[in-house]
Design a protein around this motif. Structure first.
Motif, PDB file in Angstrom:
ATOM      1  N   ARG A   1       0.763  -1.180   0.110  1.00 14.68           N
ATOM      2  CA  ARG A   1       0.094   0.109   0.064  1.00 14.68           C
ATOM      3  C   ARG A   1       0.706   1.330  -0.127  1.00 14.68           C
ATOM      4  O   ARG A   1       0.400   2.042   0.427  1.00 14.68           O
ATOM      5  CB  ARG A   1      -0.980   0.070   1.202  1.00 14.68           C
ATOM      6  N   ARG A   2       2.092   1.421  -0.840  1.00 18.47           N
ATOM      7  CA  ARG A   2       2.750   2.451  -0.845  1.00 18.47           C
ATOM      8  C   ARG A   2       2.625   3.007  -2.184  1.00 18.47           C
ATOM      9  O   ARG A   2       3.087   3.967  -2.649  1.00 18.47           O
ATOM     10  CB  ARG A   2       4.279   2.022  -0.463  1.00 18.47           C
ATOM     11  N   TYR A   3       1.981   2.307  -3.169  1.00 23.76           N
ATOM     12  CA  TYR A   3       1.586   2.793  -4.442  1.00 23.76           C
ATOM     13  C   TYR A   3       0.230   2.391  -4.649  1.00 23.76           C
ATOM     14  O   TYR A   3      -0.156   1.156  -4.702  1.00 23.76           O
ATOM     15  CB  TYR A   3       2.627   2.369  -5.370  1.00 23.76           C
ATOM     16  N   SER A   4      -0.657   3.244  -5.348  1.00 25.56           N
ATOM     17  CA  SER A   4      -1.749   2.959  -5.867  1.00 25.56           C
ATOM     18  C   SER A   4      -1.866   2.604  -7.433  1.00 25.56           C
ATOM     19  O   SER A   4      -1.399   3.743  -8.141  1.00 25.56           O
ATOM     20  CB  SER A   4      -2.954   3.977  -5.573  1.00 25.56           C
ATOM     21  N   PRO A   5      -2.272   1.545  -8.042  1.00 29.69           N
ATOM     22  CA  PRO A   5      -2.097   1.447  -9.300  1.00 29.69           C
ATOM     23  C   PRO A   5      -3.054   2.183 -10.253  1.00 29.69           C
ATOM     24  O   PRO A   5      -3.962   2.552  -9.448  1.00 29.69           O
ATOM     25  CB  PRO A   5      -2.177   0.025  -9.493  1.00 29.69           C
ATOM     26  N   SER A   6      -2.699   2.154 -11.455  1.00 26.84           N
ATOM     27  CA  SER A   6      -3.719   2.957 -12.336  1.00 26.84           C
ATOM     28  C   SER A   6      -5.015   2.006 -12.331  1.00 26.84           C
ATOM     29  O   SER A   6      -4.775   0.634 -12.102  1.00 26.84           O
ATOM     30  CB  SER A   6      -3.094   3.089 -13.564  1.00 26.84           C
ATOM     31  N   LEU A   7      -5.875   2.315 -12.890  1.00 29.21           N
ATOM     32  CA  LEU A   7      -7.192   1.514 -13.098  1.00 29.21           C
ATOM     33  C   LEU A   7      -6.877   0.483 -14.131  1.00 29.21           C
ATOM     34  O   LEU A   7      -7.302  -0.574 -13.755  1.00 29.21           O
ATOM     35  CB  LEU A   7      -8.324   2.550 -13.888  1.00 29.21           C
ATOM     36  N   GLU A   8      -6.151   0.778 -15.001  1.00 31.92           N
ATOM     37  CA  GLU A   8      -5.735  -0.400 -16.127  1.00 31.92           C
ATOM     38  C   GLU A   8      -5.155  -1.536 -15.632  1.00 31.92           C
ATOM     39  O   GLU A   8      -5.349  -2.610 -15.521  1.00 31.92           O
ATOM     40  CB  GLU A   8      -5.036   0.212 -17.181  1.00 31.92           C
TER      41      GLU A   8
ATOM     42  N   ASP B   1      17.521  15.411  -9.392  1.00 29.64           N
ATOM     43  CA  ASP B   1      16.657  14.715 -10.254  1.00 29.64           C
ATOM     44  C   ASP B   1      16.679  13.215  -9.800  1.00 29.64           C
ATOM     45  O   ASP B   1      15.924  12.412  -9.375  1.00 29.64           O
ATOM     46  CB  ASP B   1      16.869  14.968 -11.718  1.00 29.64           C
ATOM     47  N   TYR B   2      18.068  12.723 -10.153  1.00 30.77           N
ATOM     48  CA  TYR B   2      18.442  11.459  -9.801  1.00 30.77           C
ATOM     49  C   TYR B   2      18.294  10.833  -8.344  1.00 30.77           C
ATOM     50  O   TYR B   2      18.007   9.833  -7.850  1.00 30.77           O
ATOM     51  CB  TYR B   2      19.702  11.113 -10.436  1.00 30.77           C
ATOM     52  N   VAL B   3      18.729  11.795  -7.277  1.00 36.98           N
ATOM     53  CA  VAL B   3      18.763  11.360  -5.902  1.00 36.98           C
ATOM     54  C   VAL B   3      17.236  11.304  -5.381  1.00 36.98           C
ATOM     55  O   VAL B   3      16.987  10.418  -4.777  1.00 36.98           O
ATOM     56  CB  VAL B   3      19.820  12.678  -4.869  1.00 36.98           C
ATOM     57  N   TYR B   4      16.640  12.254  -6.046  1.00 37.26           N
ATOM     58  CA  TYR B   4      14.976  12.250  -5.671  1.00 37.26           C
ATOM     59  C   TYR B   4      14.413  10.986  -6.381  1.00 37.26           C
ATOM     60  O   TYR B   4      13.619  10.516  -5.538  1.00 37.26           O
ATOM     61  CB  TYR B   4      14.384  13.474  -6.193  1.00 37.26           C
ATOM     62  N   ARG B   5      14.585  10.623  -7.406  1.00 35.19           N
ATOM     63  CA  ARG B   5      14.296   9.293  -8.091  1.00 35.19           C
ATOM     64  C   ARG B   5      14.745   8.183  -7.112  1.00 35.19           C
ATOM     65  O   ARG B   5      13.653   7.203  -6.854  1.00 35.19           O
ATOM     66  CB  ARG B   5      14.900   9.133  -9.246  1.00 35.19           C
ATOM     67  N   ILE B   6      15.894   8.232  -6.572  1.00 31.75           N
ATOM     68  CA  ILE B   6      16.282   7.321  -5.761  1.00 31.75           C
ATOM     69  C   ILE B   6      15.388   7.057  -4.349  1.00 31.75           C
ATOM     70  O   ILE B   6      14.898   5.928  -4.063  1.00 31.75           O
ATOM     71  CB  ILE B   6      17.878   7.246  -5.405  1.00 31.75           C
ATOM     72  N   VAL B   7      15.219   8.170  -3.902  1.00 34.14           N
ATOM     73  CA  VAL B   7      14.454   8.183  -2.730  1.00 34.14           C
ATOM     74  C   VAL B   7      13.105   7.760  -3.020  1.00 34.14           C
ATOM     75  O   VAL B   7      12.393   7.097  -2.327  1.00 34.14           O
ATOM     76  CB  VAL B   7      14.479   9.869  -2.317  1.00 34.14           C
ATOM     77  N   LEU B   8      12.299   8.440  -4.030  1.00 34.89           N
ATOM     78  CA  LEU B   8      10.886   7.767  -4.347  1.00 34.89           C
ATOM     79  C   LEU B   8      10.762   6.326  -4.764  1.00 34.89           C
ATOM     80  O   LEU B   8       9.942   5.671  -4.562  1.00 34.89           O
ATOM     81  CB  LEU B   8      10.283   8.584  -5.551  1.00 34.89           C
ATOM     82  N   HIS B   9      11.996   5.994  -5.531  1.00 32.28           N
ATOM     83  CA  HIS B   9      11.977   4.409  -5.686  1.00 32.28           C
ATOM     84  C   HIS B   9      11.915   3.545  -4.380  1.00 32.28           C
ATOM     85  O   HIS B   9      11.322   2.573  -4.161  1.00 32.28           O
ATOM     86  CB  HIS B   9      13.139   3.968  -6.370  1.00 32.28           C
ATOM     87  N   ARG B  10      12.571   3.902  -3.320  1.00 28.15           N
ATOM     88  CA  ARG B  10      12.865   3.492  -1.996  1.00 28.15           C
ATOM     89  C   ARG B  10      11.619   3.560  -1.091  1.00 28.15           C
ATOM     90  O   ARG B  10      11.048   2.593  -0.495  1.00 28.15           O
ATOM     91  CB  ARG B  10      13.961   4.265  -1.217  1.00 28.15           C
ATOM     92  N   SER B  11      10.920   4.937  -1.227  1.00 29.96           N
ATOM     93  CA  SER B  11       9.707   5.120  -0.424  1.00 29.96           C
ATOM     94  C   SER B  11       8.437   4.908  -1.386  1.00 29.96           C
ATOM     95  O   SER B  11       7.425   4.212  -0.840  1.00 29.96           O
ATOM     96  CB  SER B  11       9.736   6.427   0.149  1.00 29.96           C
ATOM     97  N   ALA B  12       8.422   5.710  -2.503  1.00 34.11           N
ATOM     98  CA  ALA B  12       7.167   5.132  -3.472  1.00 34.11           C
ATOM     99  C   ALA B  12       6.069   5.750  -2.722  1.00 34.11           C
ATOM    100  O   ALA B  12       4.928   5.534  -3.086  1.00 34.11           O
ATOM    101  CB  ALA B  12       6.978   3.965  -3.688  1.00 34.11           C
ATOM    102  N   LEU B  13       6.096   6.942  -1.850  1.00 32.49           N
ATOM    103  CA  LEU B  13       4.937   7.651  -1.330  1.00 32.49           C
ATOM    104  C   LEU B  13       4.313   8.647  -2.097  1.00 32.49           C
ATOM    105  O   LEU B  13       4.996   9.858  -2.065  1.00 32.49           O
ATOM    106  CB  LEU B  13       5.325   7.971   0.077  1.00 32.49           C
ATOM    107  N   PHE B  14       3.639   8.733  -2.942  1.00 28.47           N
ATOM    108  CA  PHE B  14       2.907   9.795  -3.619  1.00 28.47           C
ATOM    109  C   PHE B  14       1.574   9.649  -4.176  1.00 28.47           C
ATOM    110  O   PHE B  14       1.224   8.088  -4.154  1.00 28.47           O
ATOM    111  CB  PHE B  14       4.011  10.165  -4.884  1.00 28.47           C
TER     112      PHE B  14
END
Lengths: 74, 153
Positions: free
Chosen positions: A43-50, B140-153
């Motif tokens: 639950r750290r990412y919500s997938p697209s509807l597709e 750009d690349y450091v933030y990508r790594i952070v988002l890949h690790r956390s994926a909270l968005f």
């Protein structure tokens, strides 16, 4: 603790019921990476509807059987 | 066996994340070396030295070599992942990090222009724009790594 997104799912259970399917296998079947499947399960990412429909189709169930809106986490 | 498991990044990181690590490290190393060269030369000269095409191009070449070698290595180690395009989550990560890095370069360039209007120093303008470009790419690349690790968005 990391914040959980409001859409819960039972993908892990469905994978286990479907012959111990791995995250990589499911990801390959629906067109996402293993890391994305893991993020959806946690639950750290919500997938697209597709992608949500693709996952449900892969397990031959309806989308409501896989995903649910979790009122408690809103 | 245990060591191979430790160094087996196949299941830990996606190809996009490995690629972001290579870009971030290559940019940090080359930007750091380039900045240090300018600093040392400026200290020796007693003033900010003018931009030098051979120095800038040598660090650019170094960056290109590190990135190309790094990408080849990860592609050889994970050929299947390398051939797979970015998925929806990875595209969303790129979009978000790109938005943030866009702000970094925007603020950097506007600051450089304002600085030029005040001091009329073209060399400083060049270094500030170059620095903003490098910093924005690193963010750009450091933030990508952070988002890949956390994926909270």
């Amino acid at each position: 603790m990391a914040k959980l997104l409001p859409i819960s799912n039972c993908i892990k259970t469905l994978r286990e019921r479907n012959g111990e399917m791995t995250q990589s296998q499911l990801g390959e079947a629906v067109g996402v990476t293993r890391q994305t499947v893991a993020a959806i399960e946690q639950r750290r990412y919500s997938p697209s509807l597709e992608t949500a429909f693709r996952i449900a189709r892969e397990f031959k169930v309806s989308i409501n059987d896989v995903f649910e809106w979790d009122e408690s986490s809103v | 066996m245990a060591m191979s498991k430790i160094f087996n990044m196949e299941n830990i990181m996606s190809f996009q994340e490995k690629s972001a690590w290579i870009m971030a490290l290559a940019l940090i190393v080359t930007t750091g070396m380039c900045s240090w060269s300018v600093y040392e030369a400026s200290v020796a000269a007693g003033e900010l030295v003018s931009p030098n095409l051979s120095m800038i191009s040598s660090y650019t070449l170094m960056l290109v070599v590190i990135v190309v070698v790094g990408q080849i290595v990860i592609s050889i180690r994970s050929p299947k992942q390398a051939a797979t395009p970015a998925d929806e989550r990875e595209i969303a990560i790129e979009r978000r990090s790109g938005y943030t890095s866009g702000w970094v370069i925007g603020i950097g360039v506007v600051s450089a222009l304002l600085n030029y209007l005040h001091w009329n120093d073209g060399d400083l303008l060049f270094y500030m724009v170059l620095g903003s470009t490098a910093l924005s790419a690193i963010v750009d690349y450091v933030y990508r790594i952070v988002l890949h690790r956390s994926a909270l968005f």
